[in-house]
Scaffold this motif. Structure first.
Motif, PDB file in Angstrom:
ATOM      1  N   ALA A  96       0.862  -1.187   0.000  1.00 33.49           N
ATOM      2  CA  ALA A  96       0.000   0.000   0.000  1.00 33.49           C
ATOM      3  C   ALA A  96       0.894   1.231   0.000  1.00 33.49           C
ATOM      4  CB  ALA A  96      -0.889   0.002   1.239  1.00 33.49           C
ATOM      5  N   LEU A  97       0.497   2.242  -0.765  1.00 38.68           N
ATOM      6  CA  LEU A  97       1.210   3.523  -0.753  1.00 38.68           C
ATOM      7  C   LEU A  97       0.328   4.545  -0.045  1.00 38.68           C
ATOM      8  CD1 LEU A  97       3.325   5.650  -1.696  1.00 38.68           C
ATOM      9  CD2 LEU A  97       2.127   5.716  -3.895  1.00 38.68           C
ATOM     10  N   ILE A  98       0.875   5.211   0.969  1.00 41.72           N
ATOM     11  CA  ILE A  98       0.099   6.198   1.711  1.00 41.72           C
ATOM     12  C   ILE A  98       0.662   7.575   1.395  1.00 41.72           C
ATOM     13  CG2 ILE A  98      -0.906   6.792   3.946  1.00 41.72           C
ATOM     14  CD1 ILE A  98      -1.195   3.800   3.232  1.00 41.72           C
ATOM     15  N   GLY A  99      -0.183   8.419   0.821  1.00 43.61           N
ATOM     16  CA  GLY A  99       0.256   9.771   0.467  1.00 43.61           C
ATOM     17  C   GLY A  99       0.279   9.937  -1.037  1.00 43.61           C
ATOM     18  N   ALA A 100      -0.596  10.796  -1.565  1.00 42.36           N
ATOM     19  CA  ALA A 100      -0.707  10.964  -3.015  1.00 42.36           C
ATOM     20  C   ALA A 100      -0.230  12.346  -3.442  1.00 42.36           C
ATOM     21  CB  ALA A 100      -2.148  10.716  -3.463  1.00 42.36           C
ATOM     22  N   GLY A 101       0.779  12.864  -2.743  1.00 39.67           N
ATOM     23  CA  GLY A 101       1.390  14.139  -3.131  1.00 39.67           C
ATOM     24  C   GLY A 101       2.484  13.924  -4.169  1.00 39.67           C
ATOM     25  N   ASP A 102       3.373  14.914  -4.315  1.00 39.88           N
ATOM     26  CA  ASP A 102       4.463  14.823  -5.296  1.00 39.88           C
ATOM     27  C   ASP A 102       5.319  13.587  -5.069  1.00 39.88           C
ATOM     28  OD1 ASP A 102       3.808  17.083  -6.669  1.00 39.88           O
ATOM     29  OD2 ASP A 102       5.207  18.389  -5.602  1.00 39.88           O
ATOM     30  N   LEU A 103       5.677  13.367  -3.802  1.00 38.39           N
ATOM     31  CA  LEU A 103       6.533  12.234  -3.475  1.00 38.39           C
ATOM     32  C   LEU A 103       5.808  10.918  -3.780  1.00 38.39           C
ATOM     33  CD1 LEU A 103       9.253  11.463  -2.342  1.00 38.39           C
ATOM     34  CD2 LEU A 103       8.325  11.683  -0.032  1.00 38.39           C
ATOM     35  N   GLY A 104       4.527  10.852  -3.413  1.00 37.70           N
ATOM     36  CA  GLY A 104       3.728   9.674  -3.708  1.00 37.70           C
ATOM     37  C   GLY A 104       3.679   9.381  -5.198  1.00 37.70           C
ATOM     38  N   HIS A 105       3.527  10.442  -5.992  1.00 33.77           N
ATOM     39  CA  HIS A 105       3.535  10.298  -7.450  1.00 33.77           C
ATOM     40  C   HIS A 105       4.842   9.665  -7.927  1.00 33.77           C
ATOM     41  CE1 HIS A 105      -0.115  12.638  -8.142  1.00 33.77           C
ATOM     42  NE2 HIS A 105      -0.017  12.254  -9.407  1.00 33.77           N
TER      43      HIS A 105
ATOM     44  N   PHE B 222      -3.491   5.538  -0.854  1.00 35.16           N
ATOM     45  CA  PHE B 222      -4.396   6.187   0.100  1.00 35.16           C
ATOM     46  C   PHE B 222      -3.979   7.628   0.367  1.00 35.16           C
ATOM     47  CE2 PHE B 222      -4.521   1.692   0.912  1.00 35.16           C
ATOM     48  CZ  PHE B 222      -5.863   1.435   1.141  1.00 35.16           C
ATOM     49  N   ASP B 223      -4.960   8.438   0.710  1.00 30.98           N
ATOM     50  CA  ASP B 223      -4.682   9.790   1.183  1.00 30.98           C
ATOM     51  C   ASP B 223      -5.827  10.165   2.129  1.00 30.98           C
ATOM     52  OD1 ASP B 223      -2.619  12.111  -0.237  1.00 30.98           O
ATOM     53  OD2 ASP B 223      -4.116  12.781   1.219  1.00 30.98           O
ATOM     54  N   ASN B 224      -5.595  11.171   2.976  1.00 32.42           N
ATOM     55  CA  ASN B 224      -6.697  11.587   3.854  1.00 32.42           C
ATOM     56  C   ASN B 224      -7.283  12.927   3.434  1.00 32.42           C
ATOM     57  OD1 ASN B 224      -4.774  13.342   4.622  1.00 32.42           O
ATOM     58  ND2 ASN B 224      -4.778  12.832   6.802  1.00 32.42           N
ATOM     59  N   ASN B 225      -6.769  13.443   2.305  1.00 34.57           N
ATOM     60  CA  ASN B 225      -7.263  14.729   1.804  1.00 34.57           C
ATOM     61  C   ASN B 225      -8.516  14.503   0.944  1.00 34.57           C
ATOM     62  OD1 ASN B 225      -7.751  17.077   0.378  1.00 34.57           O
ATOM     63  ND2 ASN B 225      -5.580  17.509   0.004  1.00 34.57           N
TER      64      ASN B 225
ATOM     65  N   ILE C  10      -7.358   7.060  -5.876  1.00 31.66           N
ATOM     66  CA  ILE C  10      -6.880   7.399  -4.528  1.00 31.66           C
ATOM     67  C   ILE C  10      -7.999   7.092  -3.532  1.00 31.66           C
ATOM     68  CG2 ILE C  10      -6.022   9.248  -3.043  1.00 31.66           C
ATOM     69  CD1 ILE C  10      -4.995  10.598  -5.693  1.00 31.66           C
ATOM     70  N   LEU C  11      -7.675   6.265  -2.540  1.00 28.11           N
ATOM     71  CA  LEU C  11      -8.674   5.787  -1.588  1.00 28.11           C
ATOM     72  C   LEU C  11      -8.582   6.532  -0.259  1.00 28.11           C
ATOM     73  CD1 LEU C  11      -8.187   1.933  -2.135  1.00 28.11           C
ATOM     74  CD2 LEU C  11      -9.884   3.432  -3.228  1.00 28.11           C
ATOM     75  N   ASP C  12      -9.700   6.549   0.437  1.00 29.68           N
ATOM     76  CA  ASP C  12      -9.781   7.119   1.779  1.00 29.68           C
ATOM     77  C   ASP C  12      -9.029   6.207   2.751  1.00 29.68           C
ATOM     78  OD1 ASP C  12     -10.624   7.951   4.345  1.00 29.68           O
ATOM     79  OD2 ASP C  12     -12.542   8.623   3.542  1.00 29.68           O
ATOM     80  N   MET C  13      -8.284   6.802   3.666  1.00 31.57           N
ATOM     81  CA  MET C  13      -7.561   6.024   4.675  1.00 31.57           C
ATOM     82  C   MET C  13      -8.497   5.085   5.448  1.00 31.57           C
ATOM     83  SD  MET C  13      -4.288   6.169   4.913  1.00 31.57           S
ATOM     84  CE  MET C  13      -3.687   5.901   6.598  1.00 31.57           C
TER      85      MET C  13
END
Lengths: 206, 206
Positions: free
Chosen positions: A88-97, A116-119, A132-135
């Protein structure tokens, strides 16, 4: 004798280095390698290499070196690198990309299967081939997809709470890209990617 | 006594961890910290922390803990993290893009000042705010911009030759993101970012 007592973690940490060198040798068509040659390639002494490998069995023949393909297969098996691991990858920001597009993971059997992301602004959107899924959906996905590994790419302030959620969901090994020290229970493993610390460790000497 | 013999590299490697924790404490408004509290945050024993810091001087008062701002400033100075370092980035692919946009470097005083690639299709194009330069311009840029550090984000096969070029150009410390072991002369430092190896080191235990 192999198997009689736990192998020091520092030795375990060098096995992937040997595995990668052997894979490279195999690609280059080399069938046998002396510990001295491996040593030169890796900047690790040949005595150290022989000692490290001796924890796991008798791989080399005196004066003949190691059979590359055989030793590689053995190391893959020892490291459980001969199978595919869902992550699982947590965090869909620049680094997540960047992480989602990093080809080395998939190549080596580490497959990101969900992101996943919580935003709320990001949830439901796409990151490459992933929605992108909800935490909140994490525990269910971890069960369904038998996820034991996770990659954390969230801001430093969120890292510990995300790690806690992963541990509660049953994840056993975490690769942490957040610039924060995170603490896990003894039955969970964590390794952190620390580029700034690596730079500081070097500027000390400059 | 501080300064009388070289500090073990493993100790140097832990200083950035302490520095980051102290910076965080300072942001949280904490003025004094006991080694026990640091230990709990970092998962490192308080005896180890006290011993590590004792290599560099007397920072804590018996029973009073460490003054956070003072110790942080001292560690920044010891690690030469109290200045800005110019860095060259080699490799303008996906990974290079992610690195060029990674905010932590600039935040911590590591400033990418130029980007190189050897692909004629990329040279002259832009990567964010940078024009992608020909590797042939490396020695001149290193001199002009007093570059001591470089970040390598090229394919594994190219890593060693790029590192050799950097060493020839006078770069003294290299952060290697390529999935390859690279060898440098004794007067040059290299640290490698190895996400796959970190994962394999953990799957050994699963």
């Amino acid at each position: 004798m192999p198997g009689t007592k736990p192998v020091p973690d520092i030795v375990v940490g060098r096995l992937p280095i040997y595995l990668r060198a052997l894979t490279r040798l195999l690609e280059e068509g080399q069938q046998v390698v002396a510990s001295k040659e491996l040593a030169k390639r890796l900047g690790i002494s040949s005595a150290q290499i022989r000692k490290d490998l001796s924890h796991f069995g008798e791989f080399g023949k005196q004066g003949k070196g190691y059979e590359v393909a055989y030793l590689r297969d053995q190391l893959r098996s020892i490291l459980h690198a001969d199978r595919t691991w869902n992550m699982a990858l947590i965090g869909a920001g620049d680094l997540g990309h960047a992480i989602a597009h990093y080809m080395e993971f998939e190549k080596e059997g580490f497959r990101i299967v969900c992101v996943f992301d919580n935003n709320p602004q990001k949830i439901g959107r796409r990151l490459g081939k992933f929605e992108i899924l909800d935490m909140a959906a994490l525990p269910q996905k971890v069960r369904e997809q038998e996820i034991k590994l996770a990659v954390v790419a969230v801001p430093a302030e969120a890292a510990q709470s995300v790690v806690d959620e992963l541990v509660r969901a049953g994840v056993k090994a975490i690769l942490n890209y957040a610039p924060a020290t995170v603490v896990v229970p003894p039955n969970v493993h964590v390794q952190s990617i620390e580029p700034v610390m690596y730079l500081q460790r070097m500027t000390y000497y400059l």
